[in-house]
Motif scaffolding. Structure first.
Motif, PDB file in Angstrom:
ATOM      1  N   MET A   1     -52.987-122.529  35.318  1.00  0.00           N
ATOM      2  CA  MET A   1     -51.848-121.605  35.373  1.00  0.00           C
ATOM      3  C   MET A   1     -50.664-122.249  34.678  1.00  0.00           C
ATOM      4  N   ALA A   2     -50.270-121.735  33.531  1.00  0.00           N
ATOM      5  CA  ALA A   2     -49.192-122.328  32.746  1.00  0.00           C
ATOM      6  C   ALA A   2     -47.874-121.609  33.029  1.00  0.00           C
ATOM      7  N   ILE A   3     -46.795-122.382  33.017  1.00  0.00           N
ATOM      8  CA  ILE A   3     -45.454-121.829  33.145  1.00  0.00           C
ATOM      9  C   ILE A   3     -44.713-122.067  31.834  1.00  0.00           C
ATOM     10  N   GLY A   4     -44.084-121.024  31.323  1.00  0.00           N
ATOM     11  CA  GLY A   4     -43.258-121.168  30.141  1.00  0.00           C
ATOM     12  C   GLY A   4     -41.879-121.666  30.522  1.00  0.00           C
ATOM     13  N   ILE A   5     -41.324-122.530  29.692  1.00  0.00           N
ATOM     14  CA  ILE A   5     -39.954-123.005  29.881  1.00  0.00           C
ATOM     15  C   ILE A   5     -39.201-122.807  28.577  1.00  0.00           C
ATOM     16  N   LEU A   6     -38.071-122.116  28.665  1.00  0.00           N
ATOM     17  CA  LEU A   6     -37.213-121.873  27.516  1.00  0.00           C
ATOM     18  C   LEU A   6     -35.908-122.632  27.702  1.00  0.00           C
ATOM     19  N   THR A   7     -35.571-123.487  26.734  1.00  0.00           N
ATOM     20  CA  THR A   7     -34.348-124.274  26.829  1.00  0.00           C
ATOM     21  C   THR A   7     -33.462-124.003  25.623  1.00  0.00           C
ATOM     22  N   GLY A   8     -32.167-124.283  25.806  1.00  0.00           N
ATOM     23  CA  GLY A   8     -31.208-123.977  24.759  1.00  0.00           C
ATOM     24  C   GLY A   8     -30.389-125.170  24.332  1.00  0.00           C
ATOM     25  N   SER A   9     -29.125-124.927  24.052  1.00  0.00           N
ATOM     26  CA  SER A   9     -28.233-125.961  23.538  1.00  0.00           C
ATOM     27  C   SER A   9     -28.177-127.152  24.488  1.00  0.00           C
ATOM     28  N   GLY A  10     -28.405-128.336  23.941  1.00  0.00           N
ATOM     29  CA  GLY A  10     -28.338-129.569  24.722  1.00  0.00           C
ATOM     30  C   GLY A  10     -29.660-130.014  25.292  1.00  0.00           C
ATOM     31  N   THR A  11     -30.632-129.108  25.414  1.00  0.00           N
ATOM     32  CA  THR A  11     -31.949-129.474  25.942  1.00  0.00           C
ATOM     33  C   THR A  11     -33.002-129.075  24.919  1.00  0.00           C
ATOM     34  N   TYR A  12     -33.321-130.016  24.051  1.00  0.00           N
ATOM     35  CA  TYR A  12     -34.261-129.747  22.969  1.00  0.00           C
ATOM     36  C   TYR A  12     -35.660-130.293  23.284  1.00  0.00           C
ATOM     37  N   ALA A  13     -35.740-131.131  24.324  1.00  0.00           N
ATOM     38  CA  ALA A  13     -37.012-131.680  24.795  1.00  0.00           C
ATOM     39  C   ALA A  13     -36.914-131.848  26.301  1.00  0.00           C
ATOM     40  N   LEU A  14     -38.073-131.911  26.957  1.00  0.00           N
ATOM     41  CA  LEU A  14     -38.119-132.079  28.408  1.00  0.00           C
ATOM     42  C   LEU A  14     -38.383-133.547  28.721  1.00  0.00           C
ATOM     43  N   PRO A  15     -37.482-134.231  29.407  1.00  0.00           N
ATOM     44  CA  PRO A  15     -37.673-135.651  29.711  1.00  0.00           C
ATOM     45  C   PRO A  15     -38.964-135.895  30.481  1.00  0.00           C
ATOM     46  N   GLY A  16     -39.822-136.777  29.956  1.00  0.00           N
ATOM     47  CA  GLY A  16     -41.063-137.107  30.638  1.00  0.00           C
ATOM     48  C   GLY A  16     -42.185-136.122  30.416  1.00  0.00           C
ATOM     49  N   PHE A  17     -42.003-135.174  29.540  1.00  0.00           N
ATOM     50  CA  PHE A  17     -43.005-134.146  29.250  1.00  0.00           C
ATOM     51  C   PHE A  17     -44.111-134.756  28.389  1.00  0.00           C
ATOM     52  N   THR A  18     -45.354-134.642  28.862  1.00  0.00           N
ATOM     53  CA  THR A  18     -46.499-135.160  28.118  1.00  0.00           C
ATOM     54  C   THR A  18     -47.056-134.063  27.225  1.00  0.00           C
ATOM     55  N   THR A  19     -46.869-134.224  25.913  1.00  0.00           N
ATOM     56  CA  THR A  19     -47.291-133.206  24.962  1.00  0.00           C
ATOM     57  C   THR A  19     -47.567-133.844  23.618  1.00  0.00           C
ATOM     58  N   SER A  20     -48.370-133.169  22.817  1.00  0.00           N
ATOM     59  CA  SER A  20     -48.640-133.648  21.461  1.00  0.00           C
ATOM     60  C   SER A  20     -47.551-133.215  20.488  1.00  0.00           C
ATOM     61  N   GLY A  21     -46.613-132.403  20.966  1.00  0.00           N
ATOM     62  CA  GLY A  21     -45.507-131.976  20.130  1.00  0.00           C
ATOM     63  C   GLY A  21     -45.497-130.482  19.892  1.00  0.00           C
ATOM     64  N   SER A  22     -44.458-130.036  19.232  1.00  0.00           N
ATOM     65  CA  SER A  22     -44.282-128.613  18.954  1.00  0.00           C
ATOM     66  C   SER A  22     -45.244-128.153  17.864  1.00  0.00           C
ATOM     67  N   GLU A  23     -45.939-127.038  18.144  1.00  0.00           N
ATOM     68  CA  GLU A  23     -46.907-126.503  17.184  1.00  0.00           C
ATOM     69  C   GLU A  23     -46.565-125.047  16.872  1.00  0.00           C
ATOM     70  N   PRO A  24     -46.766-124.611  15.636  1.00  0.00           N
ATOM     71  CA  PRO A  24     -46.495-123.215  15.296  1.00  0.00           C
ATOM     72  C   PRO A  24     -47.536-122.281  15.917  1.00  0.00           C
ATOM     73  N   VAL A  25     -47.077-121.166  16.424  1.00  0.00           N
ATOM     74  CA  VAL A  25     -47.939-120.126  16.978  1.00  0.00           C
ATOM     75  C   VAL A  25     -47.613-118.830  16.246  1.00  0.00           C
ATOM     76  N   LEU A  26     -48.596-118.263  15.581  1.00  0.00           N
ATOM     77  CA  LEU A  26     -48.373-117.049  14.806  1.00  0.00           C
ATOM     78  C   LEU A  26     -48.503-115.822  15.706  1.00  0.00           C
ATOM     79  N   THR A  27     -47.501-114.950  15.666  1.00  0.00           N
ATOM     80  CA  THR A  27     -47.525-113.702  16.428  1.00  0.00           C
ATOM     81  C   THR A  27     -47.233-112.538  15.481  1.00  0.00           C
ATOM     82  N   GLU A  28     -47.397-111.349  16.000  1.00  0.00           N
ATOM     83  CA  GLU A  28     -47.072-110.146  15.228  1.00  0.00           C
ATOM     84  C   GLU A  28     -45.609-110.143  14.797  1.00  0.00           C
ATOM     85  N   TRP A  29     -44.801-110.913  15.539  1.00  0.00           N
ATOM     86  CA  TRP A  29     -43.357-110.902  15.317  1.00  0.00           C
ATOM     87  C   TRP A  29     -42.873-112.155  14.589  1.00  0.00           C
ATOM     88  N   GLY A  30     -43.797-112.872  14.002  1.00  0.00           N
ATOM     89  CA  GLY A  30     -43.432-114.078  13.279  1.00  0.00           C
ATOM     90  C   GLY A  30     -43.932-115.317  13.998  1.00  0.00           C
TER      91      GLY A  30
END
Length: 265
Positions: A1-30
């Protein structure tokens, strides 16, 4: 069960977040850029609205692509954070609000088009989003419980006012928002709220008050104070979100309201 997190100005990464990095996801909307990984023991899909280095101002944020990508990748809900300008003069800078209402009269995306996924007549999923409150009560509860556990005071309730950027607002504009009962303003969360509503994707929003909006106080908030509060928001948001994640995934959260699908699907 995944939770989406949307962050804005000042929070460009989540401290301690284990990830391979930002990847592009193609959608109908770009294309959207999503980081998939683990945070506080929970599967998380993170989208930085503005991107590292803030290349996208509020008028460049790809709201439909972001929300469509989170939905397609299996997010069961979205926890969003934003730094805000306080409209209420007695609100304390550096405080956090868990919003329960929305002021977004224009209902438009940054390019001026209407804020909706339903763009074609006869589209099978077209419908009206009908609700008493625009934010998921389950996810609001998760954020409030997380804040309590993290020891971060949070105001329970307030009206988020969406304003179009990238400029800030005039005194007259802020006075009109104050008369409408707006608690705080920023430039990104209105479209997110509506688009998540249309996809029946539960969404909740935290705001960190960095400055007083134009005319709220006799003297303008110094830019240095705004920047310092923006930097402080990263830690506060991180503390609340990490504590809230287990509550957000304890059961499948319910979306806000219903979408009456005209096509009957």
């Amino acid at each position: 069960m995944a939770i989406g997190i949307l962050t804005g100005s000042g929070t460009y990464a989540l401290p301690g977040f284990t990830t391979s990095g930002s990847e592009p996801v193609l959608t109908e909307w770009g294309e959207a850029f999503v980081s998939h990984g683990s945070w506080a023991g929970v599967e998380v899909l993170h989208v930085s609205r503005h991107g590292v280095g803030h290349p996208r101002l509020s008028n460049h944020v790809t709201h439909r692509a972001n929300i469509a990508a989170l939905k397609s990748m299996g997010a069961t809900g979205v926890l969003a954070v934003t730094v805000c300008g306080a409209v209420e003069p007695d609100a304390e800078l550096g405080s956090v609000v868990c919003f329960d209402d929305l002021h977004f009269l224009s209902n438009r995306l940054p390019d001026g088009s209407l804020c909706t996924f339903f763009t074609e007549p006869g589209e099978a999923q077209r419908g009206h989003w009908i609700y008493e409150g625009p934010f998921s009560s389950d996810l609001r509860g998760a954020l409030l419980r997380g804040a309590e556990e993290a020891g971060v005071p949070v105001r329970d309730g307030g009206t988020y006012g969406h304003v179009d950027g990238p400029r800030f607002n005039t005194r007259a504009e802020i006075r009109s928002l104050a008369l409408a009962g707006v608690t705080a303003v920023s430039q990104t969360a209105g479209p997110e709220t509506v688009l998540c509503g249309e996809l029946e994707l539960p969404y909740a929003l935290l705001g960190f008050l960095t400055d007083y909006a134009n005319g709220v106080t006799a003297e303008a908030t110094p830019v240095e104070t705004l920047v310092a509060n923006m930097a402080a928001s990263t830690q506060r948001f991180s503390e609340i979100l990490q504590a809230a994640l287990s509550h957000a995934t304890a059961a499948t959260p319910a979306p806000a309201g219903v979408v009456y699908r005209i096509g009957g699907n």
